[in-house]
Design an enzyme around this catalytic site. Structure first.
Site, short mmCIF file in Angstrom:
data_model
loop_
_atom_site.label_atom_id
_atom_site.label_comp_id
_atom_site.label_asym_id
_atom_site.label_seq_id
_atom_site.Cartn_x
_atom_site.Cartn_y
_atom_site.Cartn_z
N GLY A 208 19.40 11.11 11.83
CA GLY A 208 18.98 10.94 13.36
C GLY A 208 18.27 9.88 13.55
O GLY A 208 17.91 9.05 12.62
N ASN A 209 17.64 9.72 14.92
CA ASN A 209 16.71 8.72 15.09
C ASN A 209 15.95 9.37 16.02
O ASN A 209 16.01 10.32 16.64
CB ASN A 209 17.16 7.45 15.24
CG ASN A 209 18.16 7.51 16.68
OD1 ASN A 209 17.65 7.68 17.77
ND2 ASN A 209 19.43 7.44 16.35
N TYR A 210 14.76 8.45 16.51
CA TYR A 210 13.67 8.98 17.47
C TYR A 210 13.91 8.81 19.07
O TYR A 210 13.18 9.25 19.67
CB TYR A 210 12.33 8.27 17.07
CG TYR A 210 11.57 8.79 15.83
CD1 TYR A 210 11.30 9.89 15.69
CD2 TYR A 210 11.46 7.75 14.88
CE1 TYR A 210 10.51 10.41 14.53
CE2 TYR A 210 10.83 7.83 13.74
CZ TYR A 210 10.54 9.07 13.50
OH TYR A 210 9.74 9.59 12.24
N SER A 211 15.36 8.42 19.29
CA SER A 211 15.34 8.39 20.68
C SER A 211 15.48 9.68 21.58
O SER A 211 16.06 10.42 21.03
CB SER A 211 17.13 7.67 20.90
OG SER A 211 17.43 7.92 22.24
N ALA A 276 21.30 5.23 20.99
CA ALA A 276 20.76 4.80 19.96
C ALA A 276 21.60 5.45 18.76
O ALA A 276 21.37 6.52 18.26
CB ALA A 276 19.25 5.28 19.47
#
Ligand code: C5P
Length: 400
Positions: A208-211, A276
């Site tokens: 995943g990512n930090y969005s 994102a």
């Protein structure tokens, strides 16, 4: 018009405060969420119990709550509101507002508010006619506040003249008329992607990512506030939507996001690609939890995800508007411009990870809007709700 709107109802200490109870009831009946802020003198005329029963929220009056150490944030309240109505507005509060004397929650909230402010003055005819009151009201009007003129009639003193607070029905009408004039996206449908995507590795792990989704959700609220029917295709986030005109579709992976976004785009006038999206998904996703092996390190095989923005860009009709986002760490403008071309965007919103308090997880953002012809519009660091307004202003100007 009022459905889902956040309204601060400020009540001052005047006999017309009894009419504010009816005003509150009308606003709630029309579907608004109302937070009452009352001055200490206001409580002499009308009790917080009545007001909190009708609004369904505790009434705010003091800065601090005795014994608990908690305090009321006028800043949060000022940002939350779509409109603030001060009714009745007394000579004293009008004077404080005109001069920035923030010695109670009502005036402090007024000074922090970013939303339109409506004042319904109510006082005795001589107070109303006094040059001080007149000057203060003129000053407040010159700051962009909306003055709902008092009516002429019998006053509490039994004198007859100008000073009766406008009837609650007419106050609601004035606010509704304002909202309807702001609905520059009425009749338009907007699709927004927001948040991260999760690409599963096994049933308990993902890439995943930090969005946080905050920017996309702020844009969705802004579009809905301005009258659009919004489809929000959201990756996994912990945010909630408040406007009933937002239809939220929850997805997890980029491929799920593409499916939902593609379907919504077919009937949309505008698409804003704020998500994102992960560039890759795991081709050899395990169906059971991957165990820690003694000797062997598991290998994750990645495969390229579809580019959702580019897929929609290839299908874009002449009347549709496609907006992208670019989050860059270096060579920002050049990278952003190449994305406009590759994805067939009308404009791109650039934010850089080099800017402090911008991008992931923060409540503020600093963006530059770059058009297909390369024209750049830089904006200052602002709360995401205001950045959303700038972006939607750009959308609206292009729809025209
Ligand atoms: O190519 P890049 O990911 O930097 O482009 C960012 C823009 O493209 C954003 O608007 C993002 O939402 C969109 N995008 C997309 N699908 C992808 C990758 C990015 O819609 N797979």
């Amino acid at each position: 018009m009022m459905k889902g709107k956040h309204i601060i109802l400020g009540i001052c200490g005047g006999i017309a405060a009894y009419k504010s109870v009816y005003l509150l009831r009308l606003l709630v009946k029309a579907g608004a969420e109302v937070q009452v802020v009352i001055t200490p003198a206001g409580k002499e005329f009308i009790t917080p119990v009545t007001l909190s029963s009708l609004s369904g929220k505790p009434v705010i009056s003091e800065f601090f709550t005795a014994n608990t150490g908690s305090w009321n944030s006028h800043v949060d309240l000022g940002l939350w509101a779509d409109a603030m109505i001060i009714a009745p507005a007394t000579a004293s509060t009008i004077g404080k507002m005109a001069n920035g004397i923030a010695d109670n929650m009502l005036v402090t909230t007024y000074l922090s508010a970013k939303c339109p402010i409506f004042l319904a003055p109510a006082m005795d005819l001589d107070m109303m006619a006094h040059p001080s009151t007149k000057r203060n009201l003129e000053l407040l009007a010159s700051y962009g506040n909306h003055i709902i003129e008092p009516a002429v009639g019998e006053l509490a003193s039994h004198l007859v003249g100008k000073g009766r607070m406008e009837e609650p029905e007419n106050i609601v009408k004035a606010v509704e008329a304002y909202f309807s004039s702001q609905c520059d996206l009425k009749g338009r449908s907007v699709m927004i992607t927001a948040g991260p995507t999760y690409e599963r590795i096994d049933p308990v792990r993902f890439i995943g990512n930090y969005s946080s989704g905050k920017m996309g959700y702020a844009i969705a609220e802004e579009c809905a506030r301005r009258g659009a029917e919004v489809t929000l295709v959201s990756g996994p986030v912990s945010l909630k939507c408040s406007n009933p005109r937002i239809r939220r579709i929850d997805v997890e992976s980029a491929r799920e996001m593409l499916e939902a976004a593609d379907e919504a785009f077919a009937t949309s006038d505008v698409a804003i690609m704020c998500a994102a999206v992960a560039d890759y998904y795991v081709e050899n996703r395990a169906t059971t939890k991957i165990k820690r092996e003694k000797d062997e390190i598991p290998q994750i095989v990645l495969k390229r995800n579809p580019d959702i923005a580019a897929t929609l860009g290839a299908k874009k009709r002449p009347w549709q508007l496609l907006v992208g986002f670019a989050l860059e760490t270096d060579n920002e403008a050049v990278n952003a411009k190449s994305k406009i071309e590759r994805k067939n965007l009308d404009f791109i919103v650039l934010n850089s990870l080099r800017d402090k308090d911008a991008c992931f997880g923060t409540d503020t953002n600093k963006v530059t809007i770059i058009a297909a012809d390369g024209a750049e519009k830089p904006f200052a660091l602002k709360p995401k709700s205001e950045v959303a307004r700038d972006i939607v202003d750009e959308v609206v100007s292009r729809l025209r």
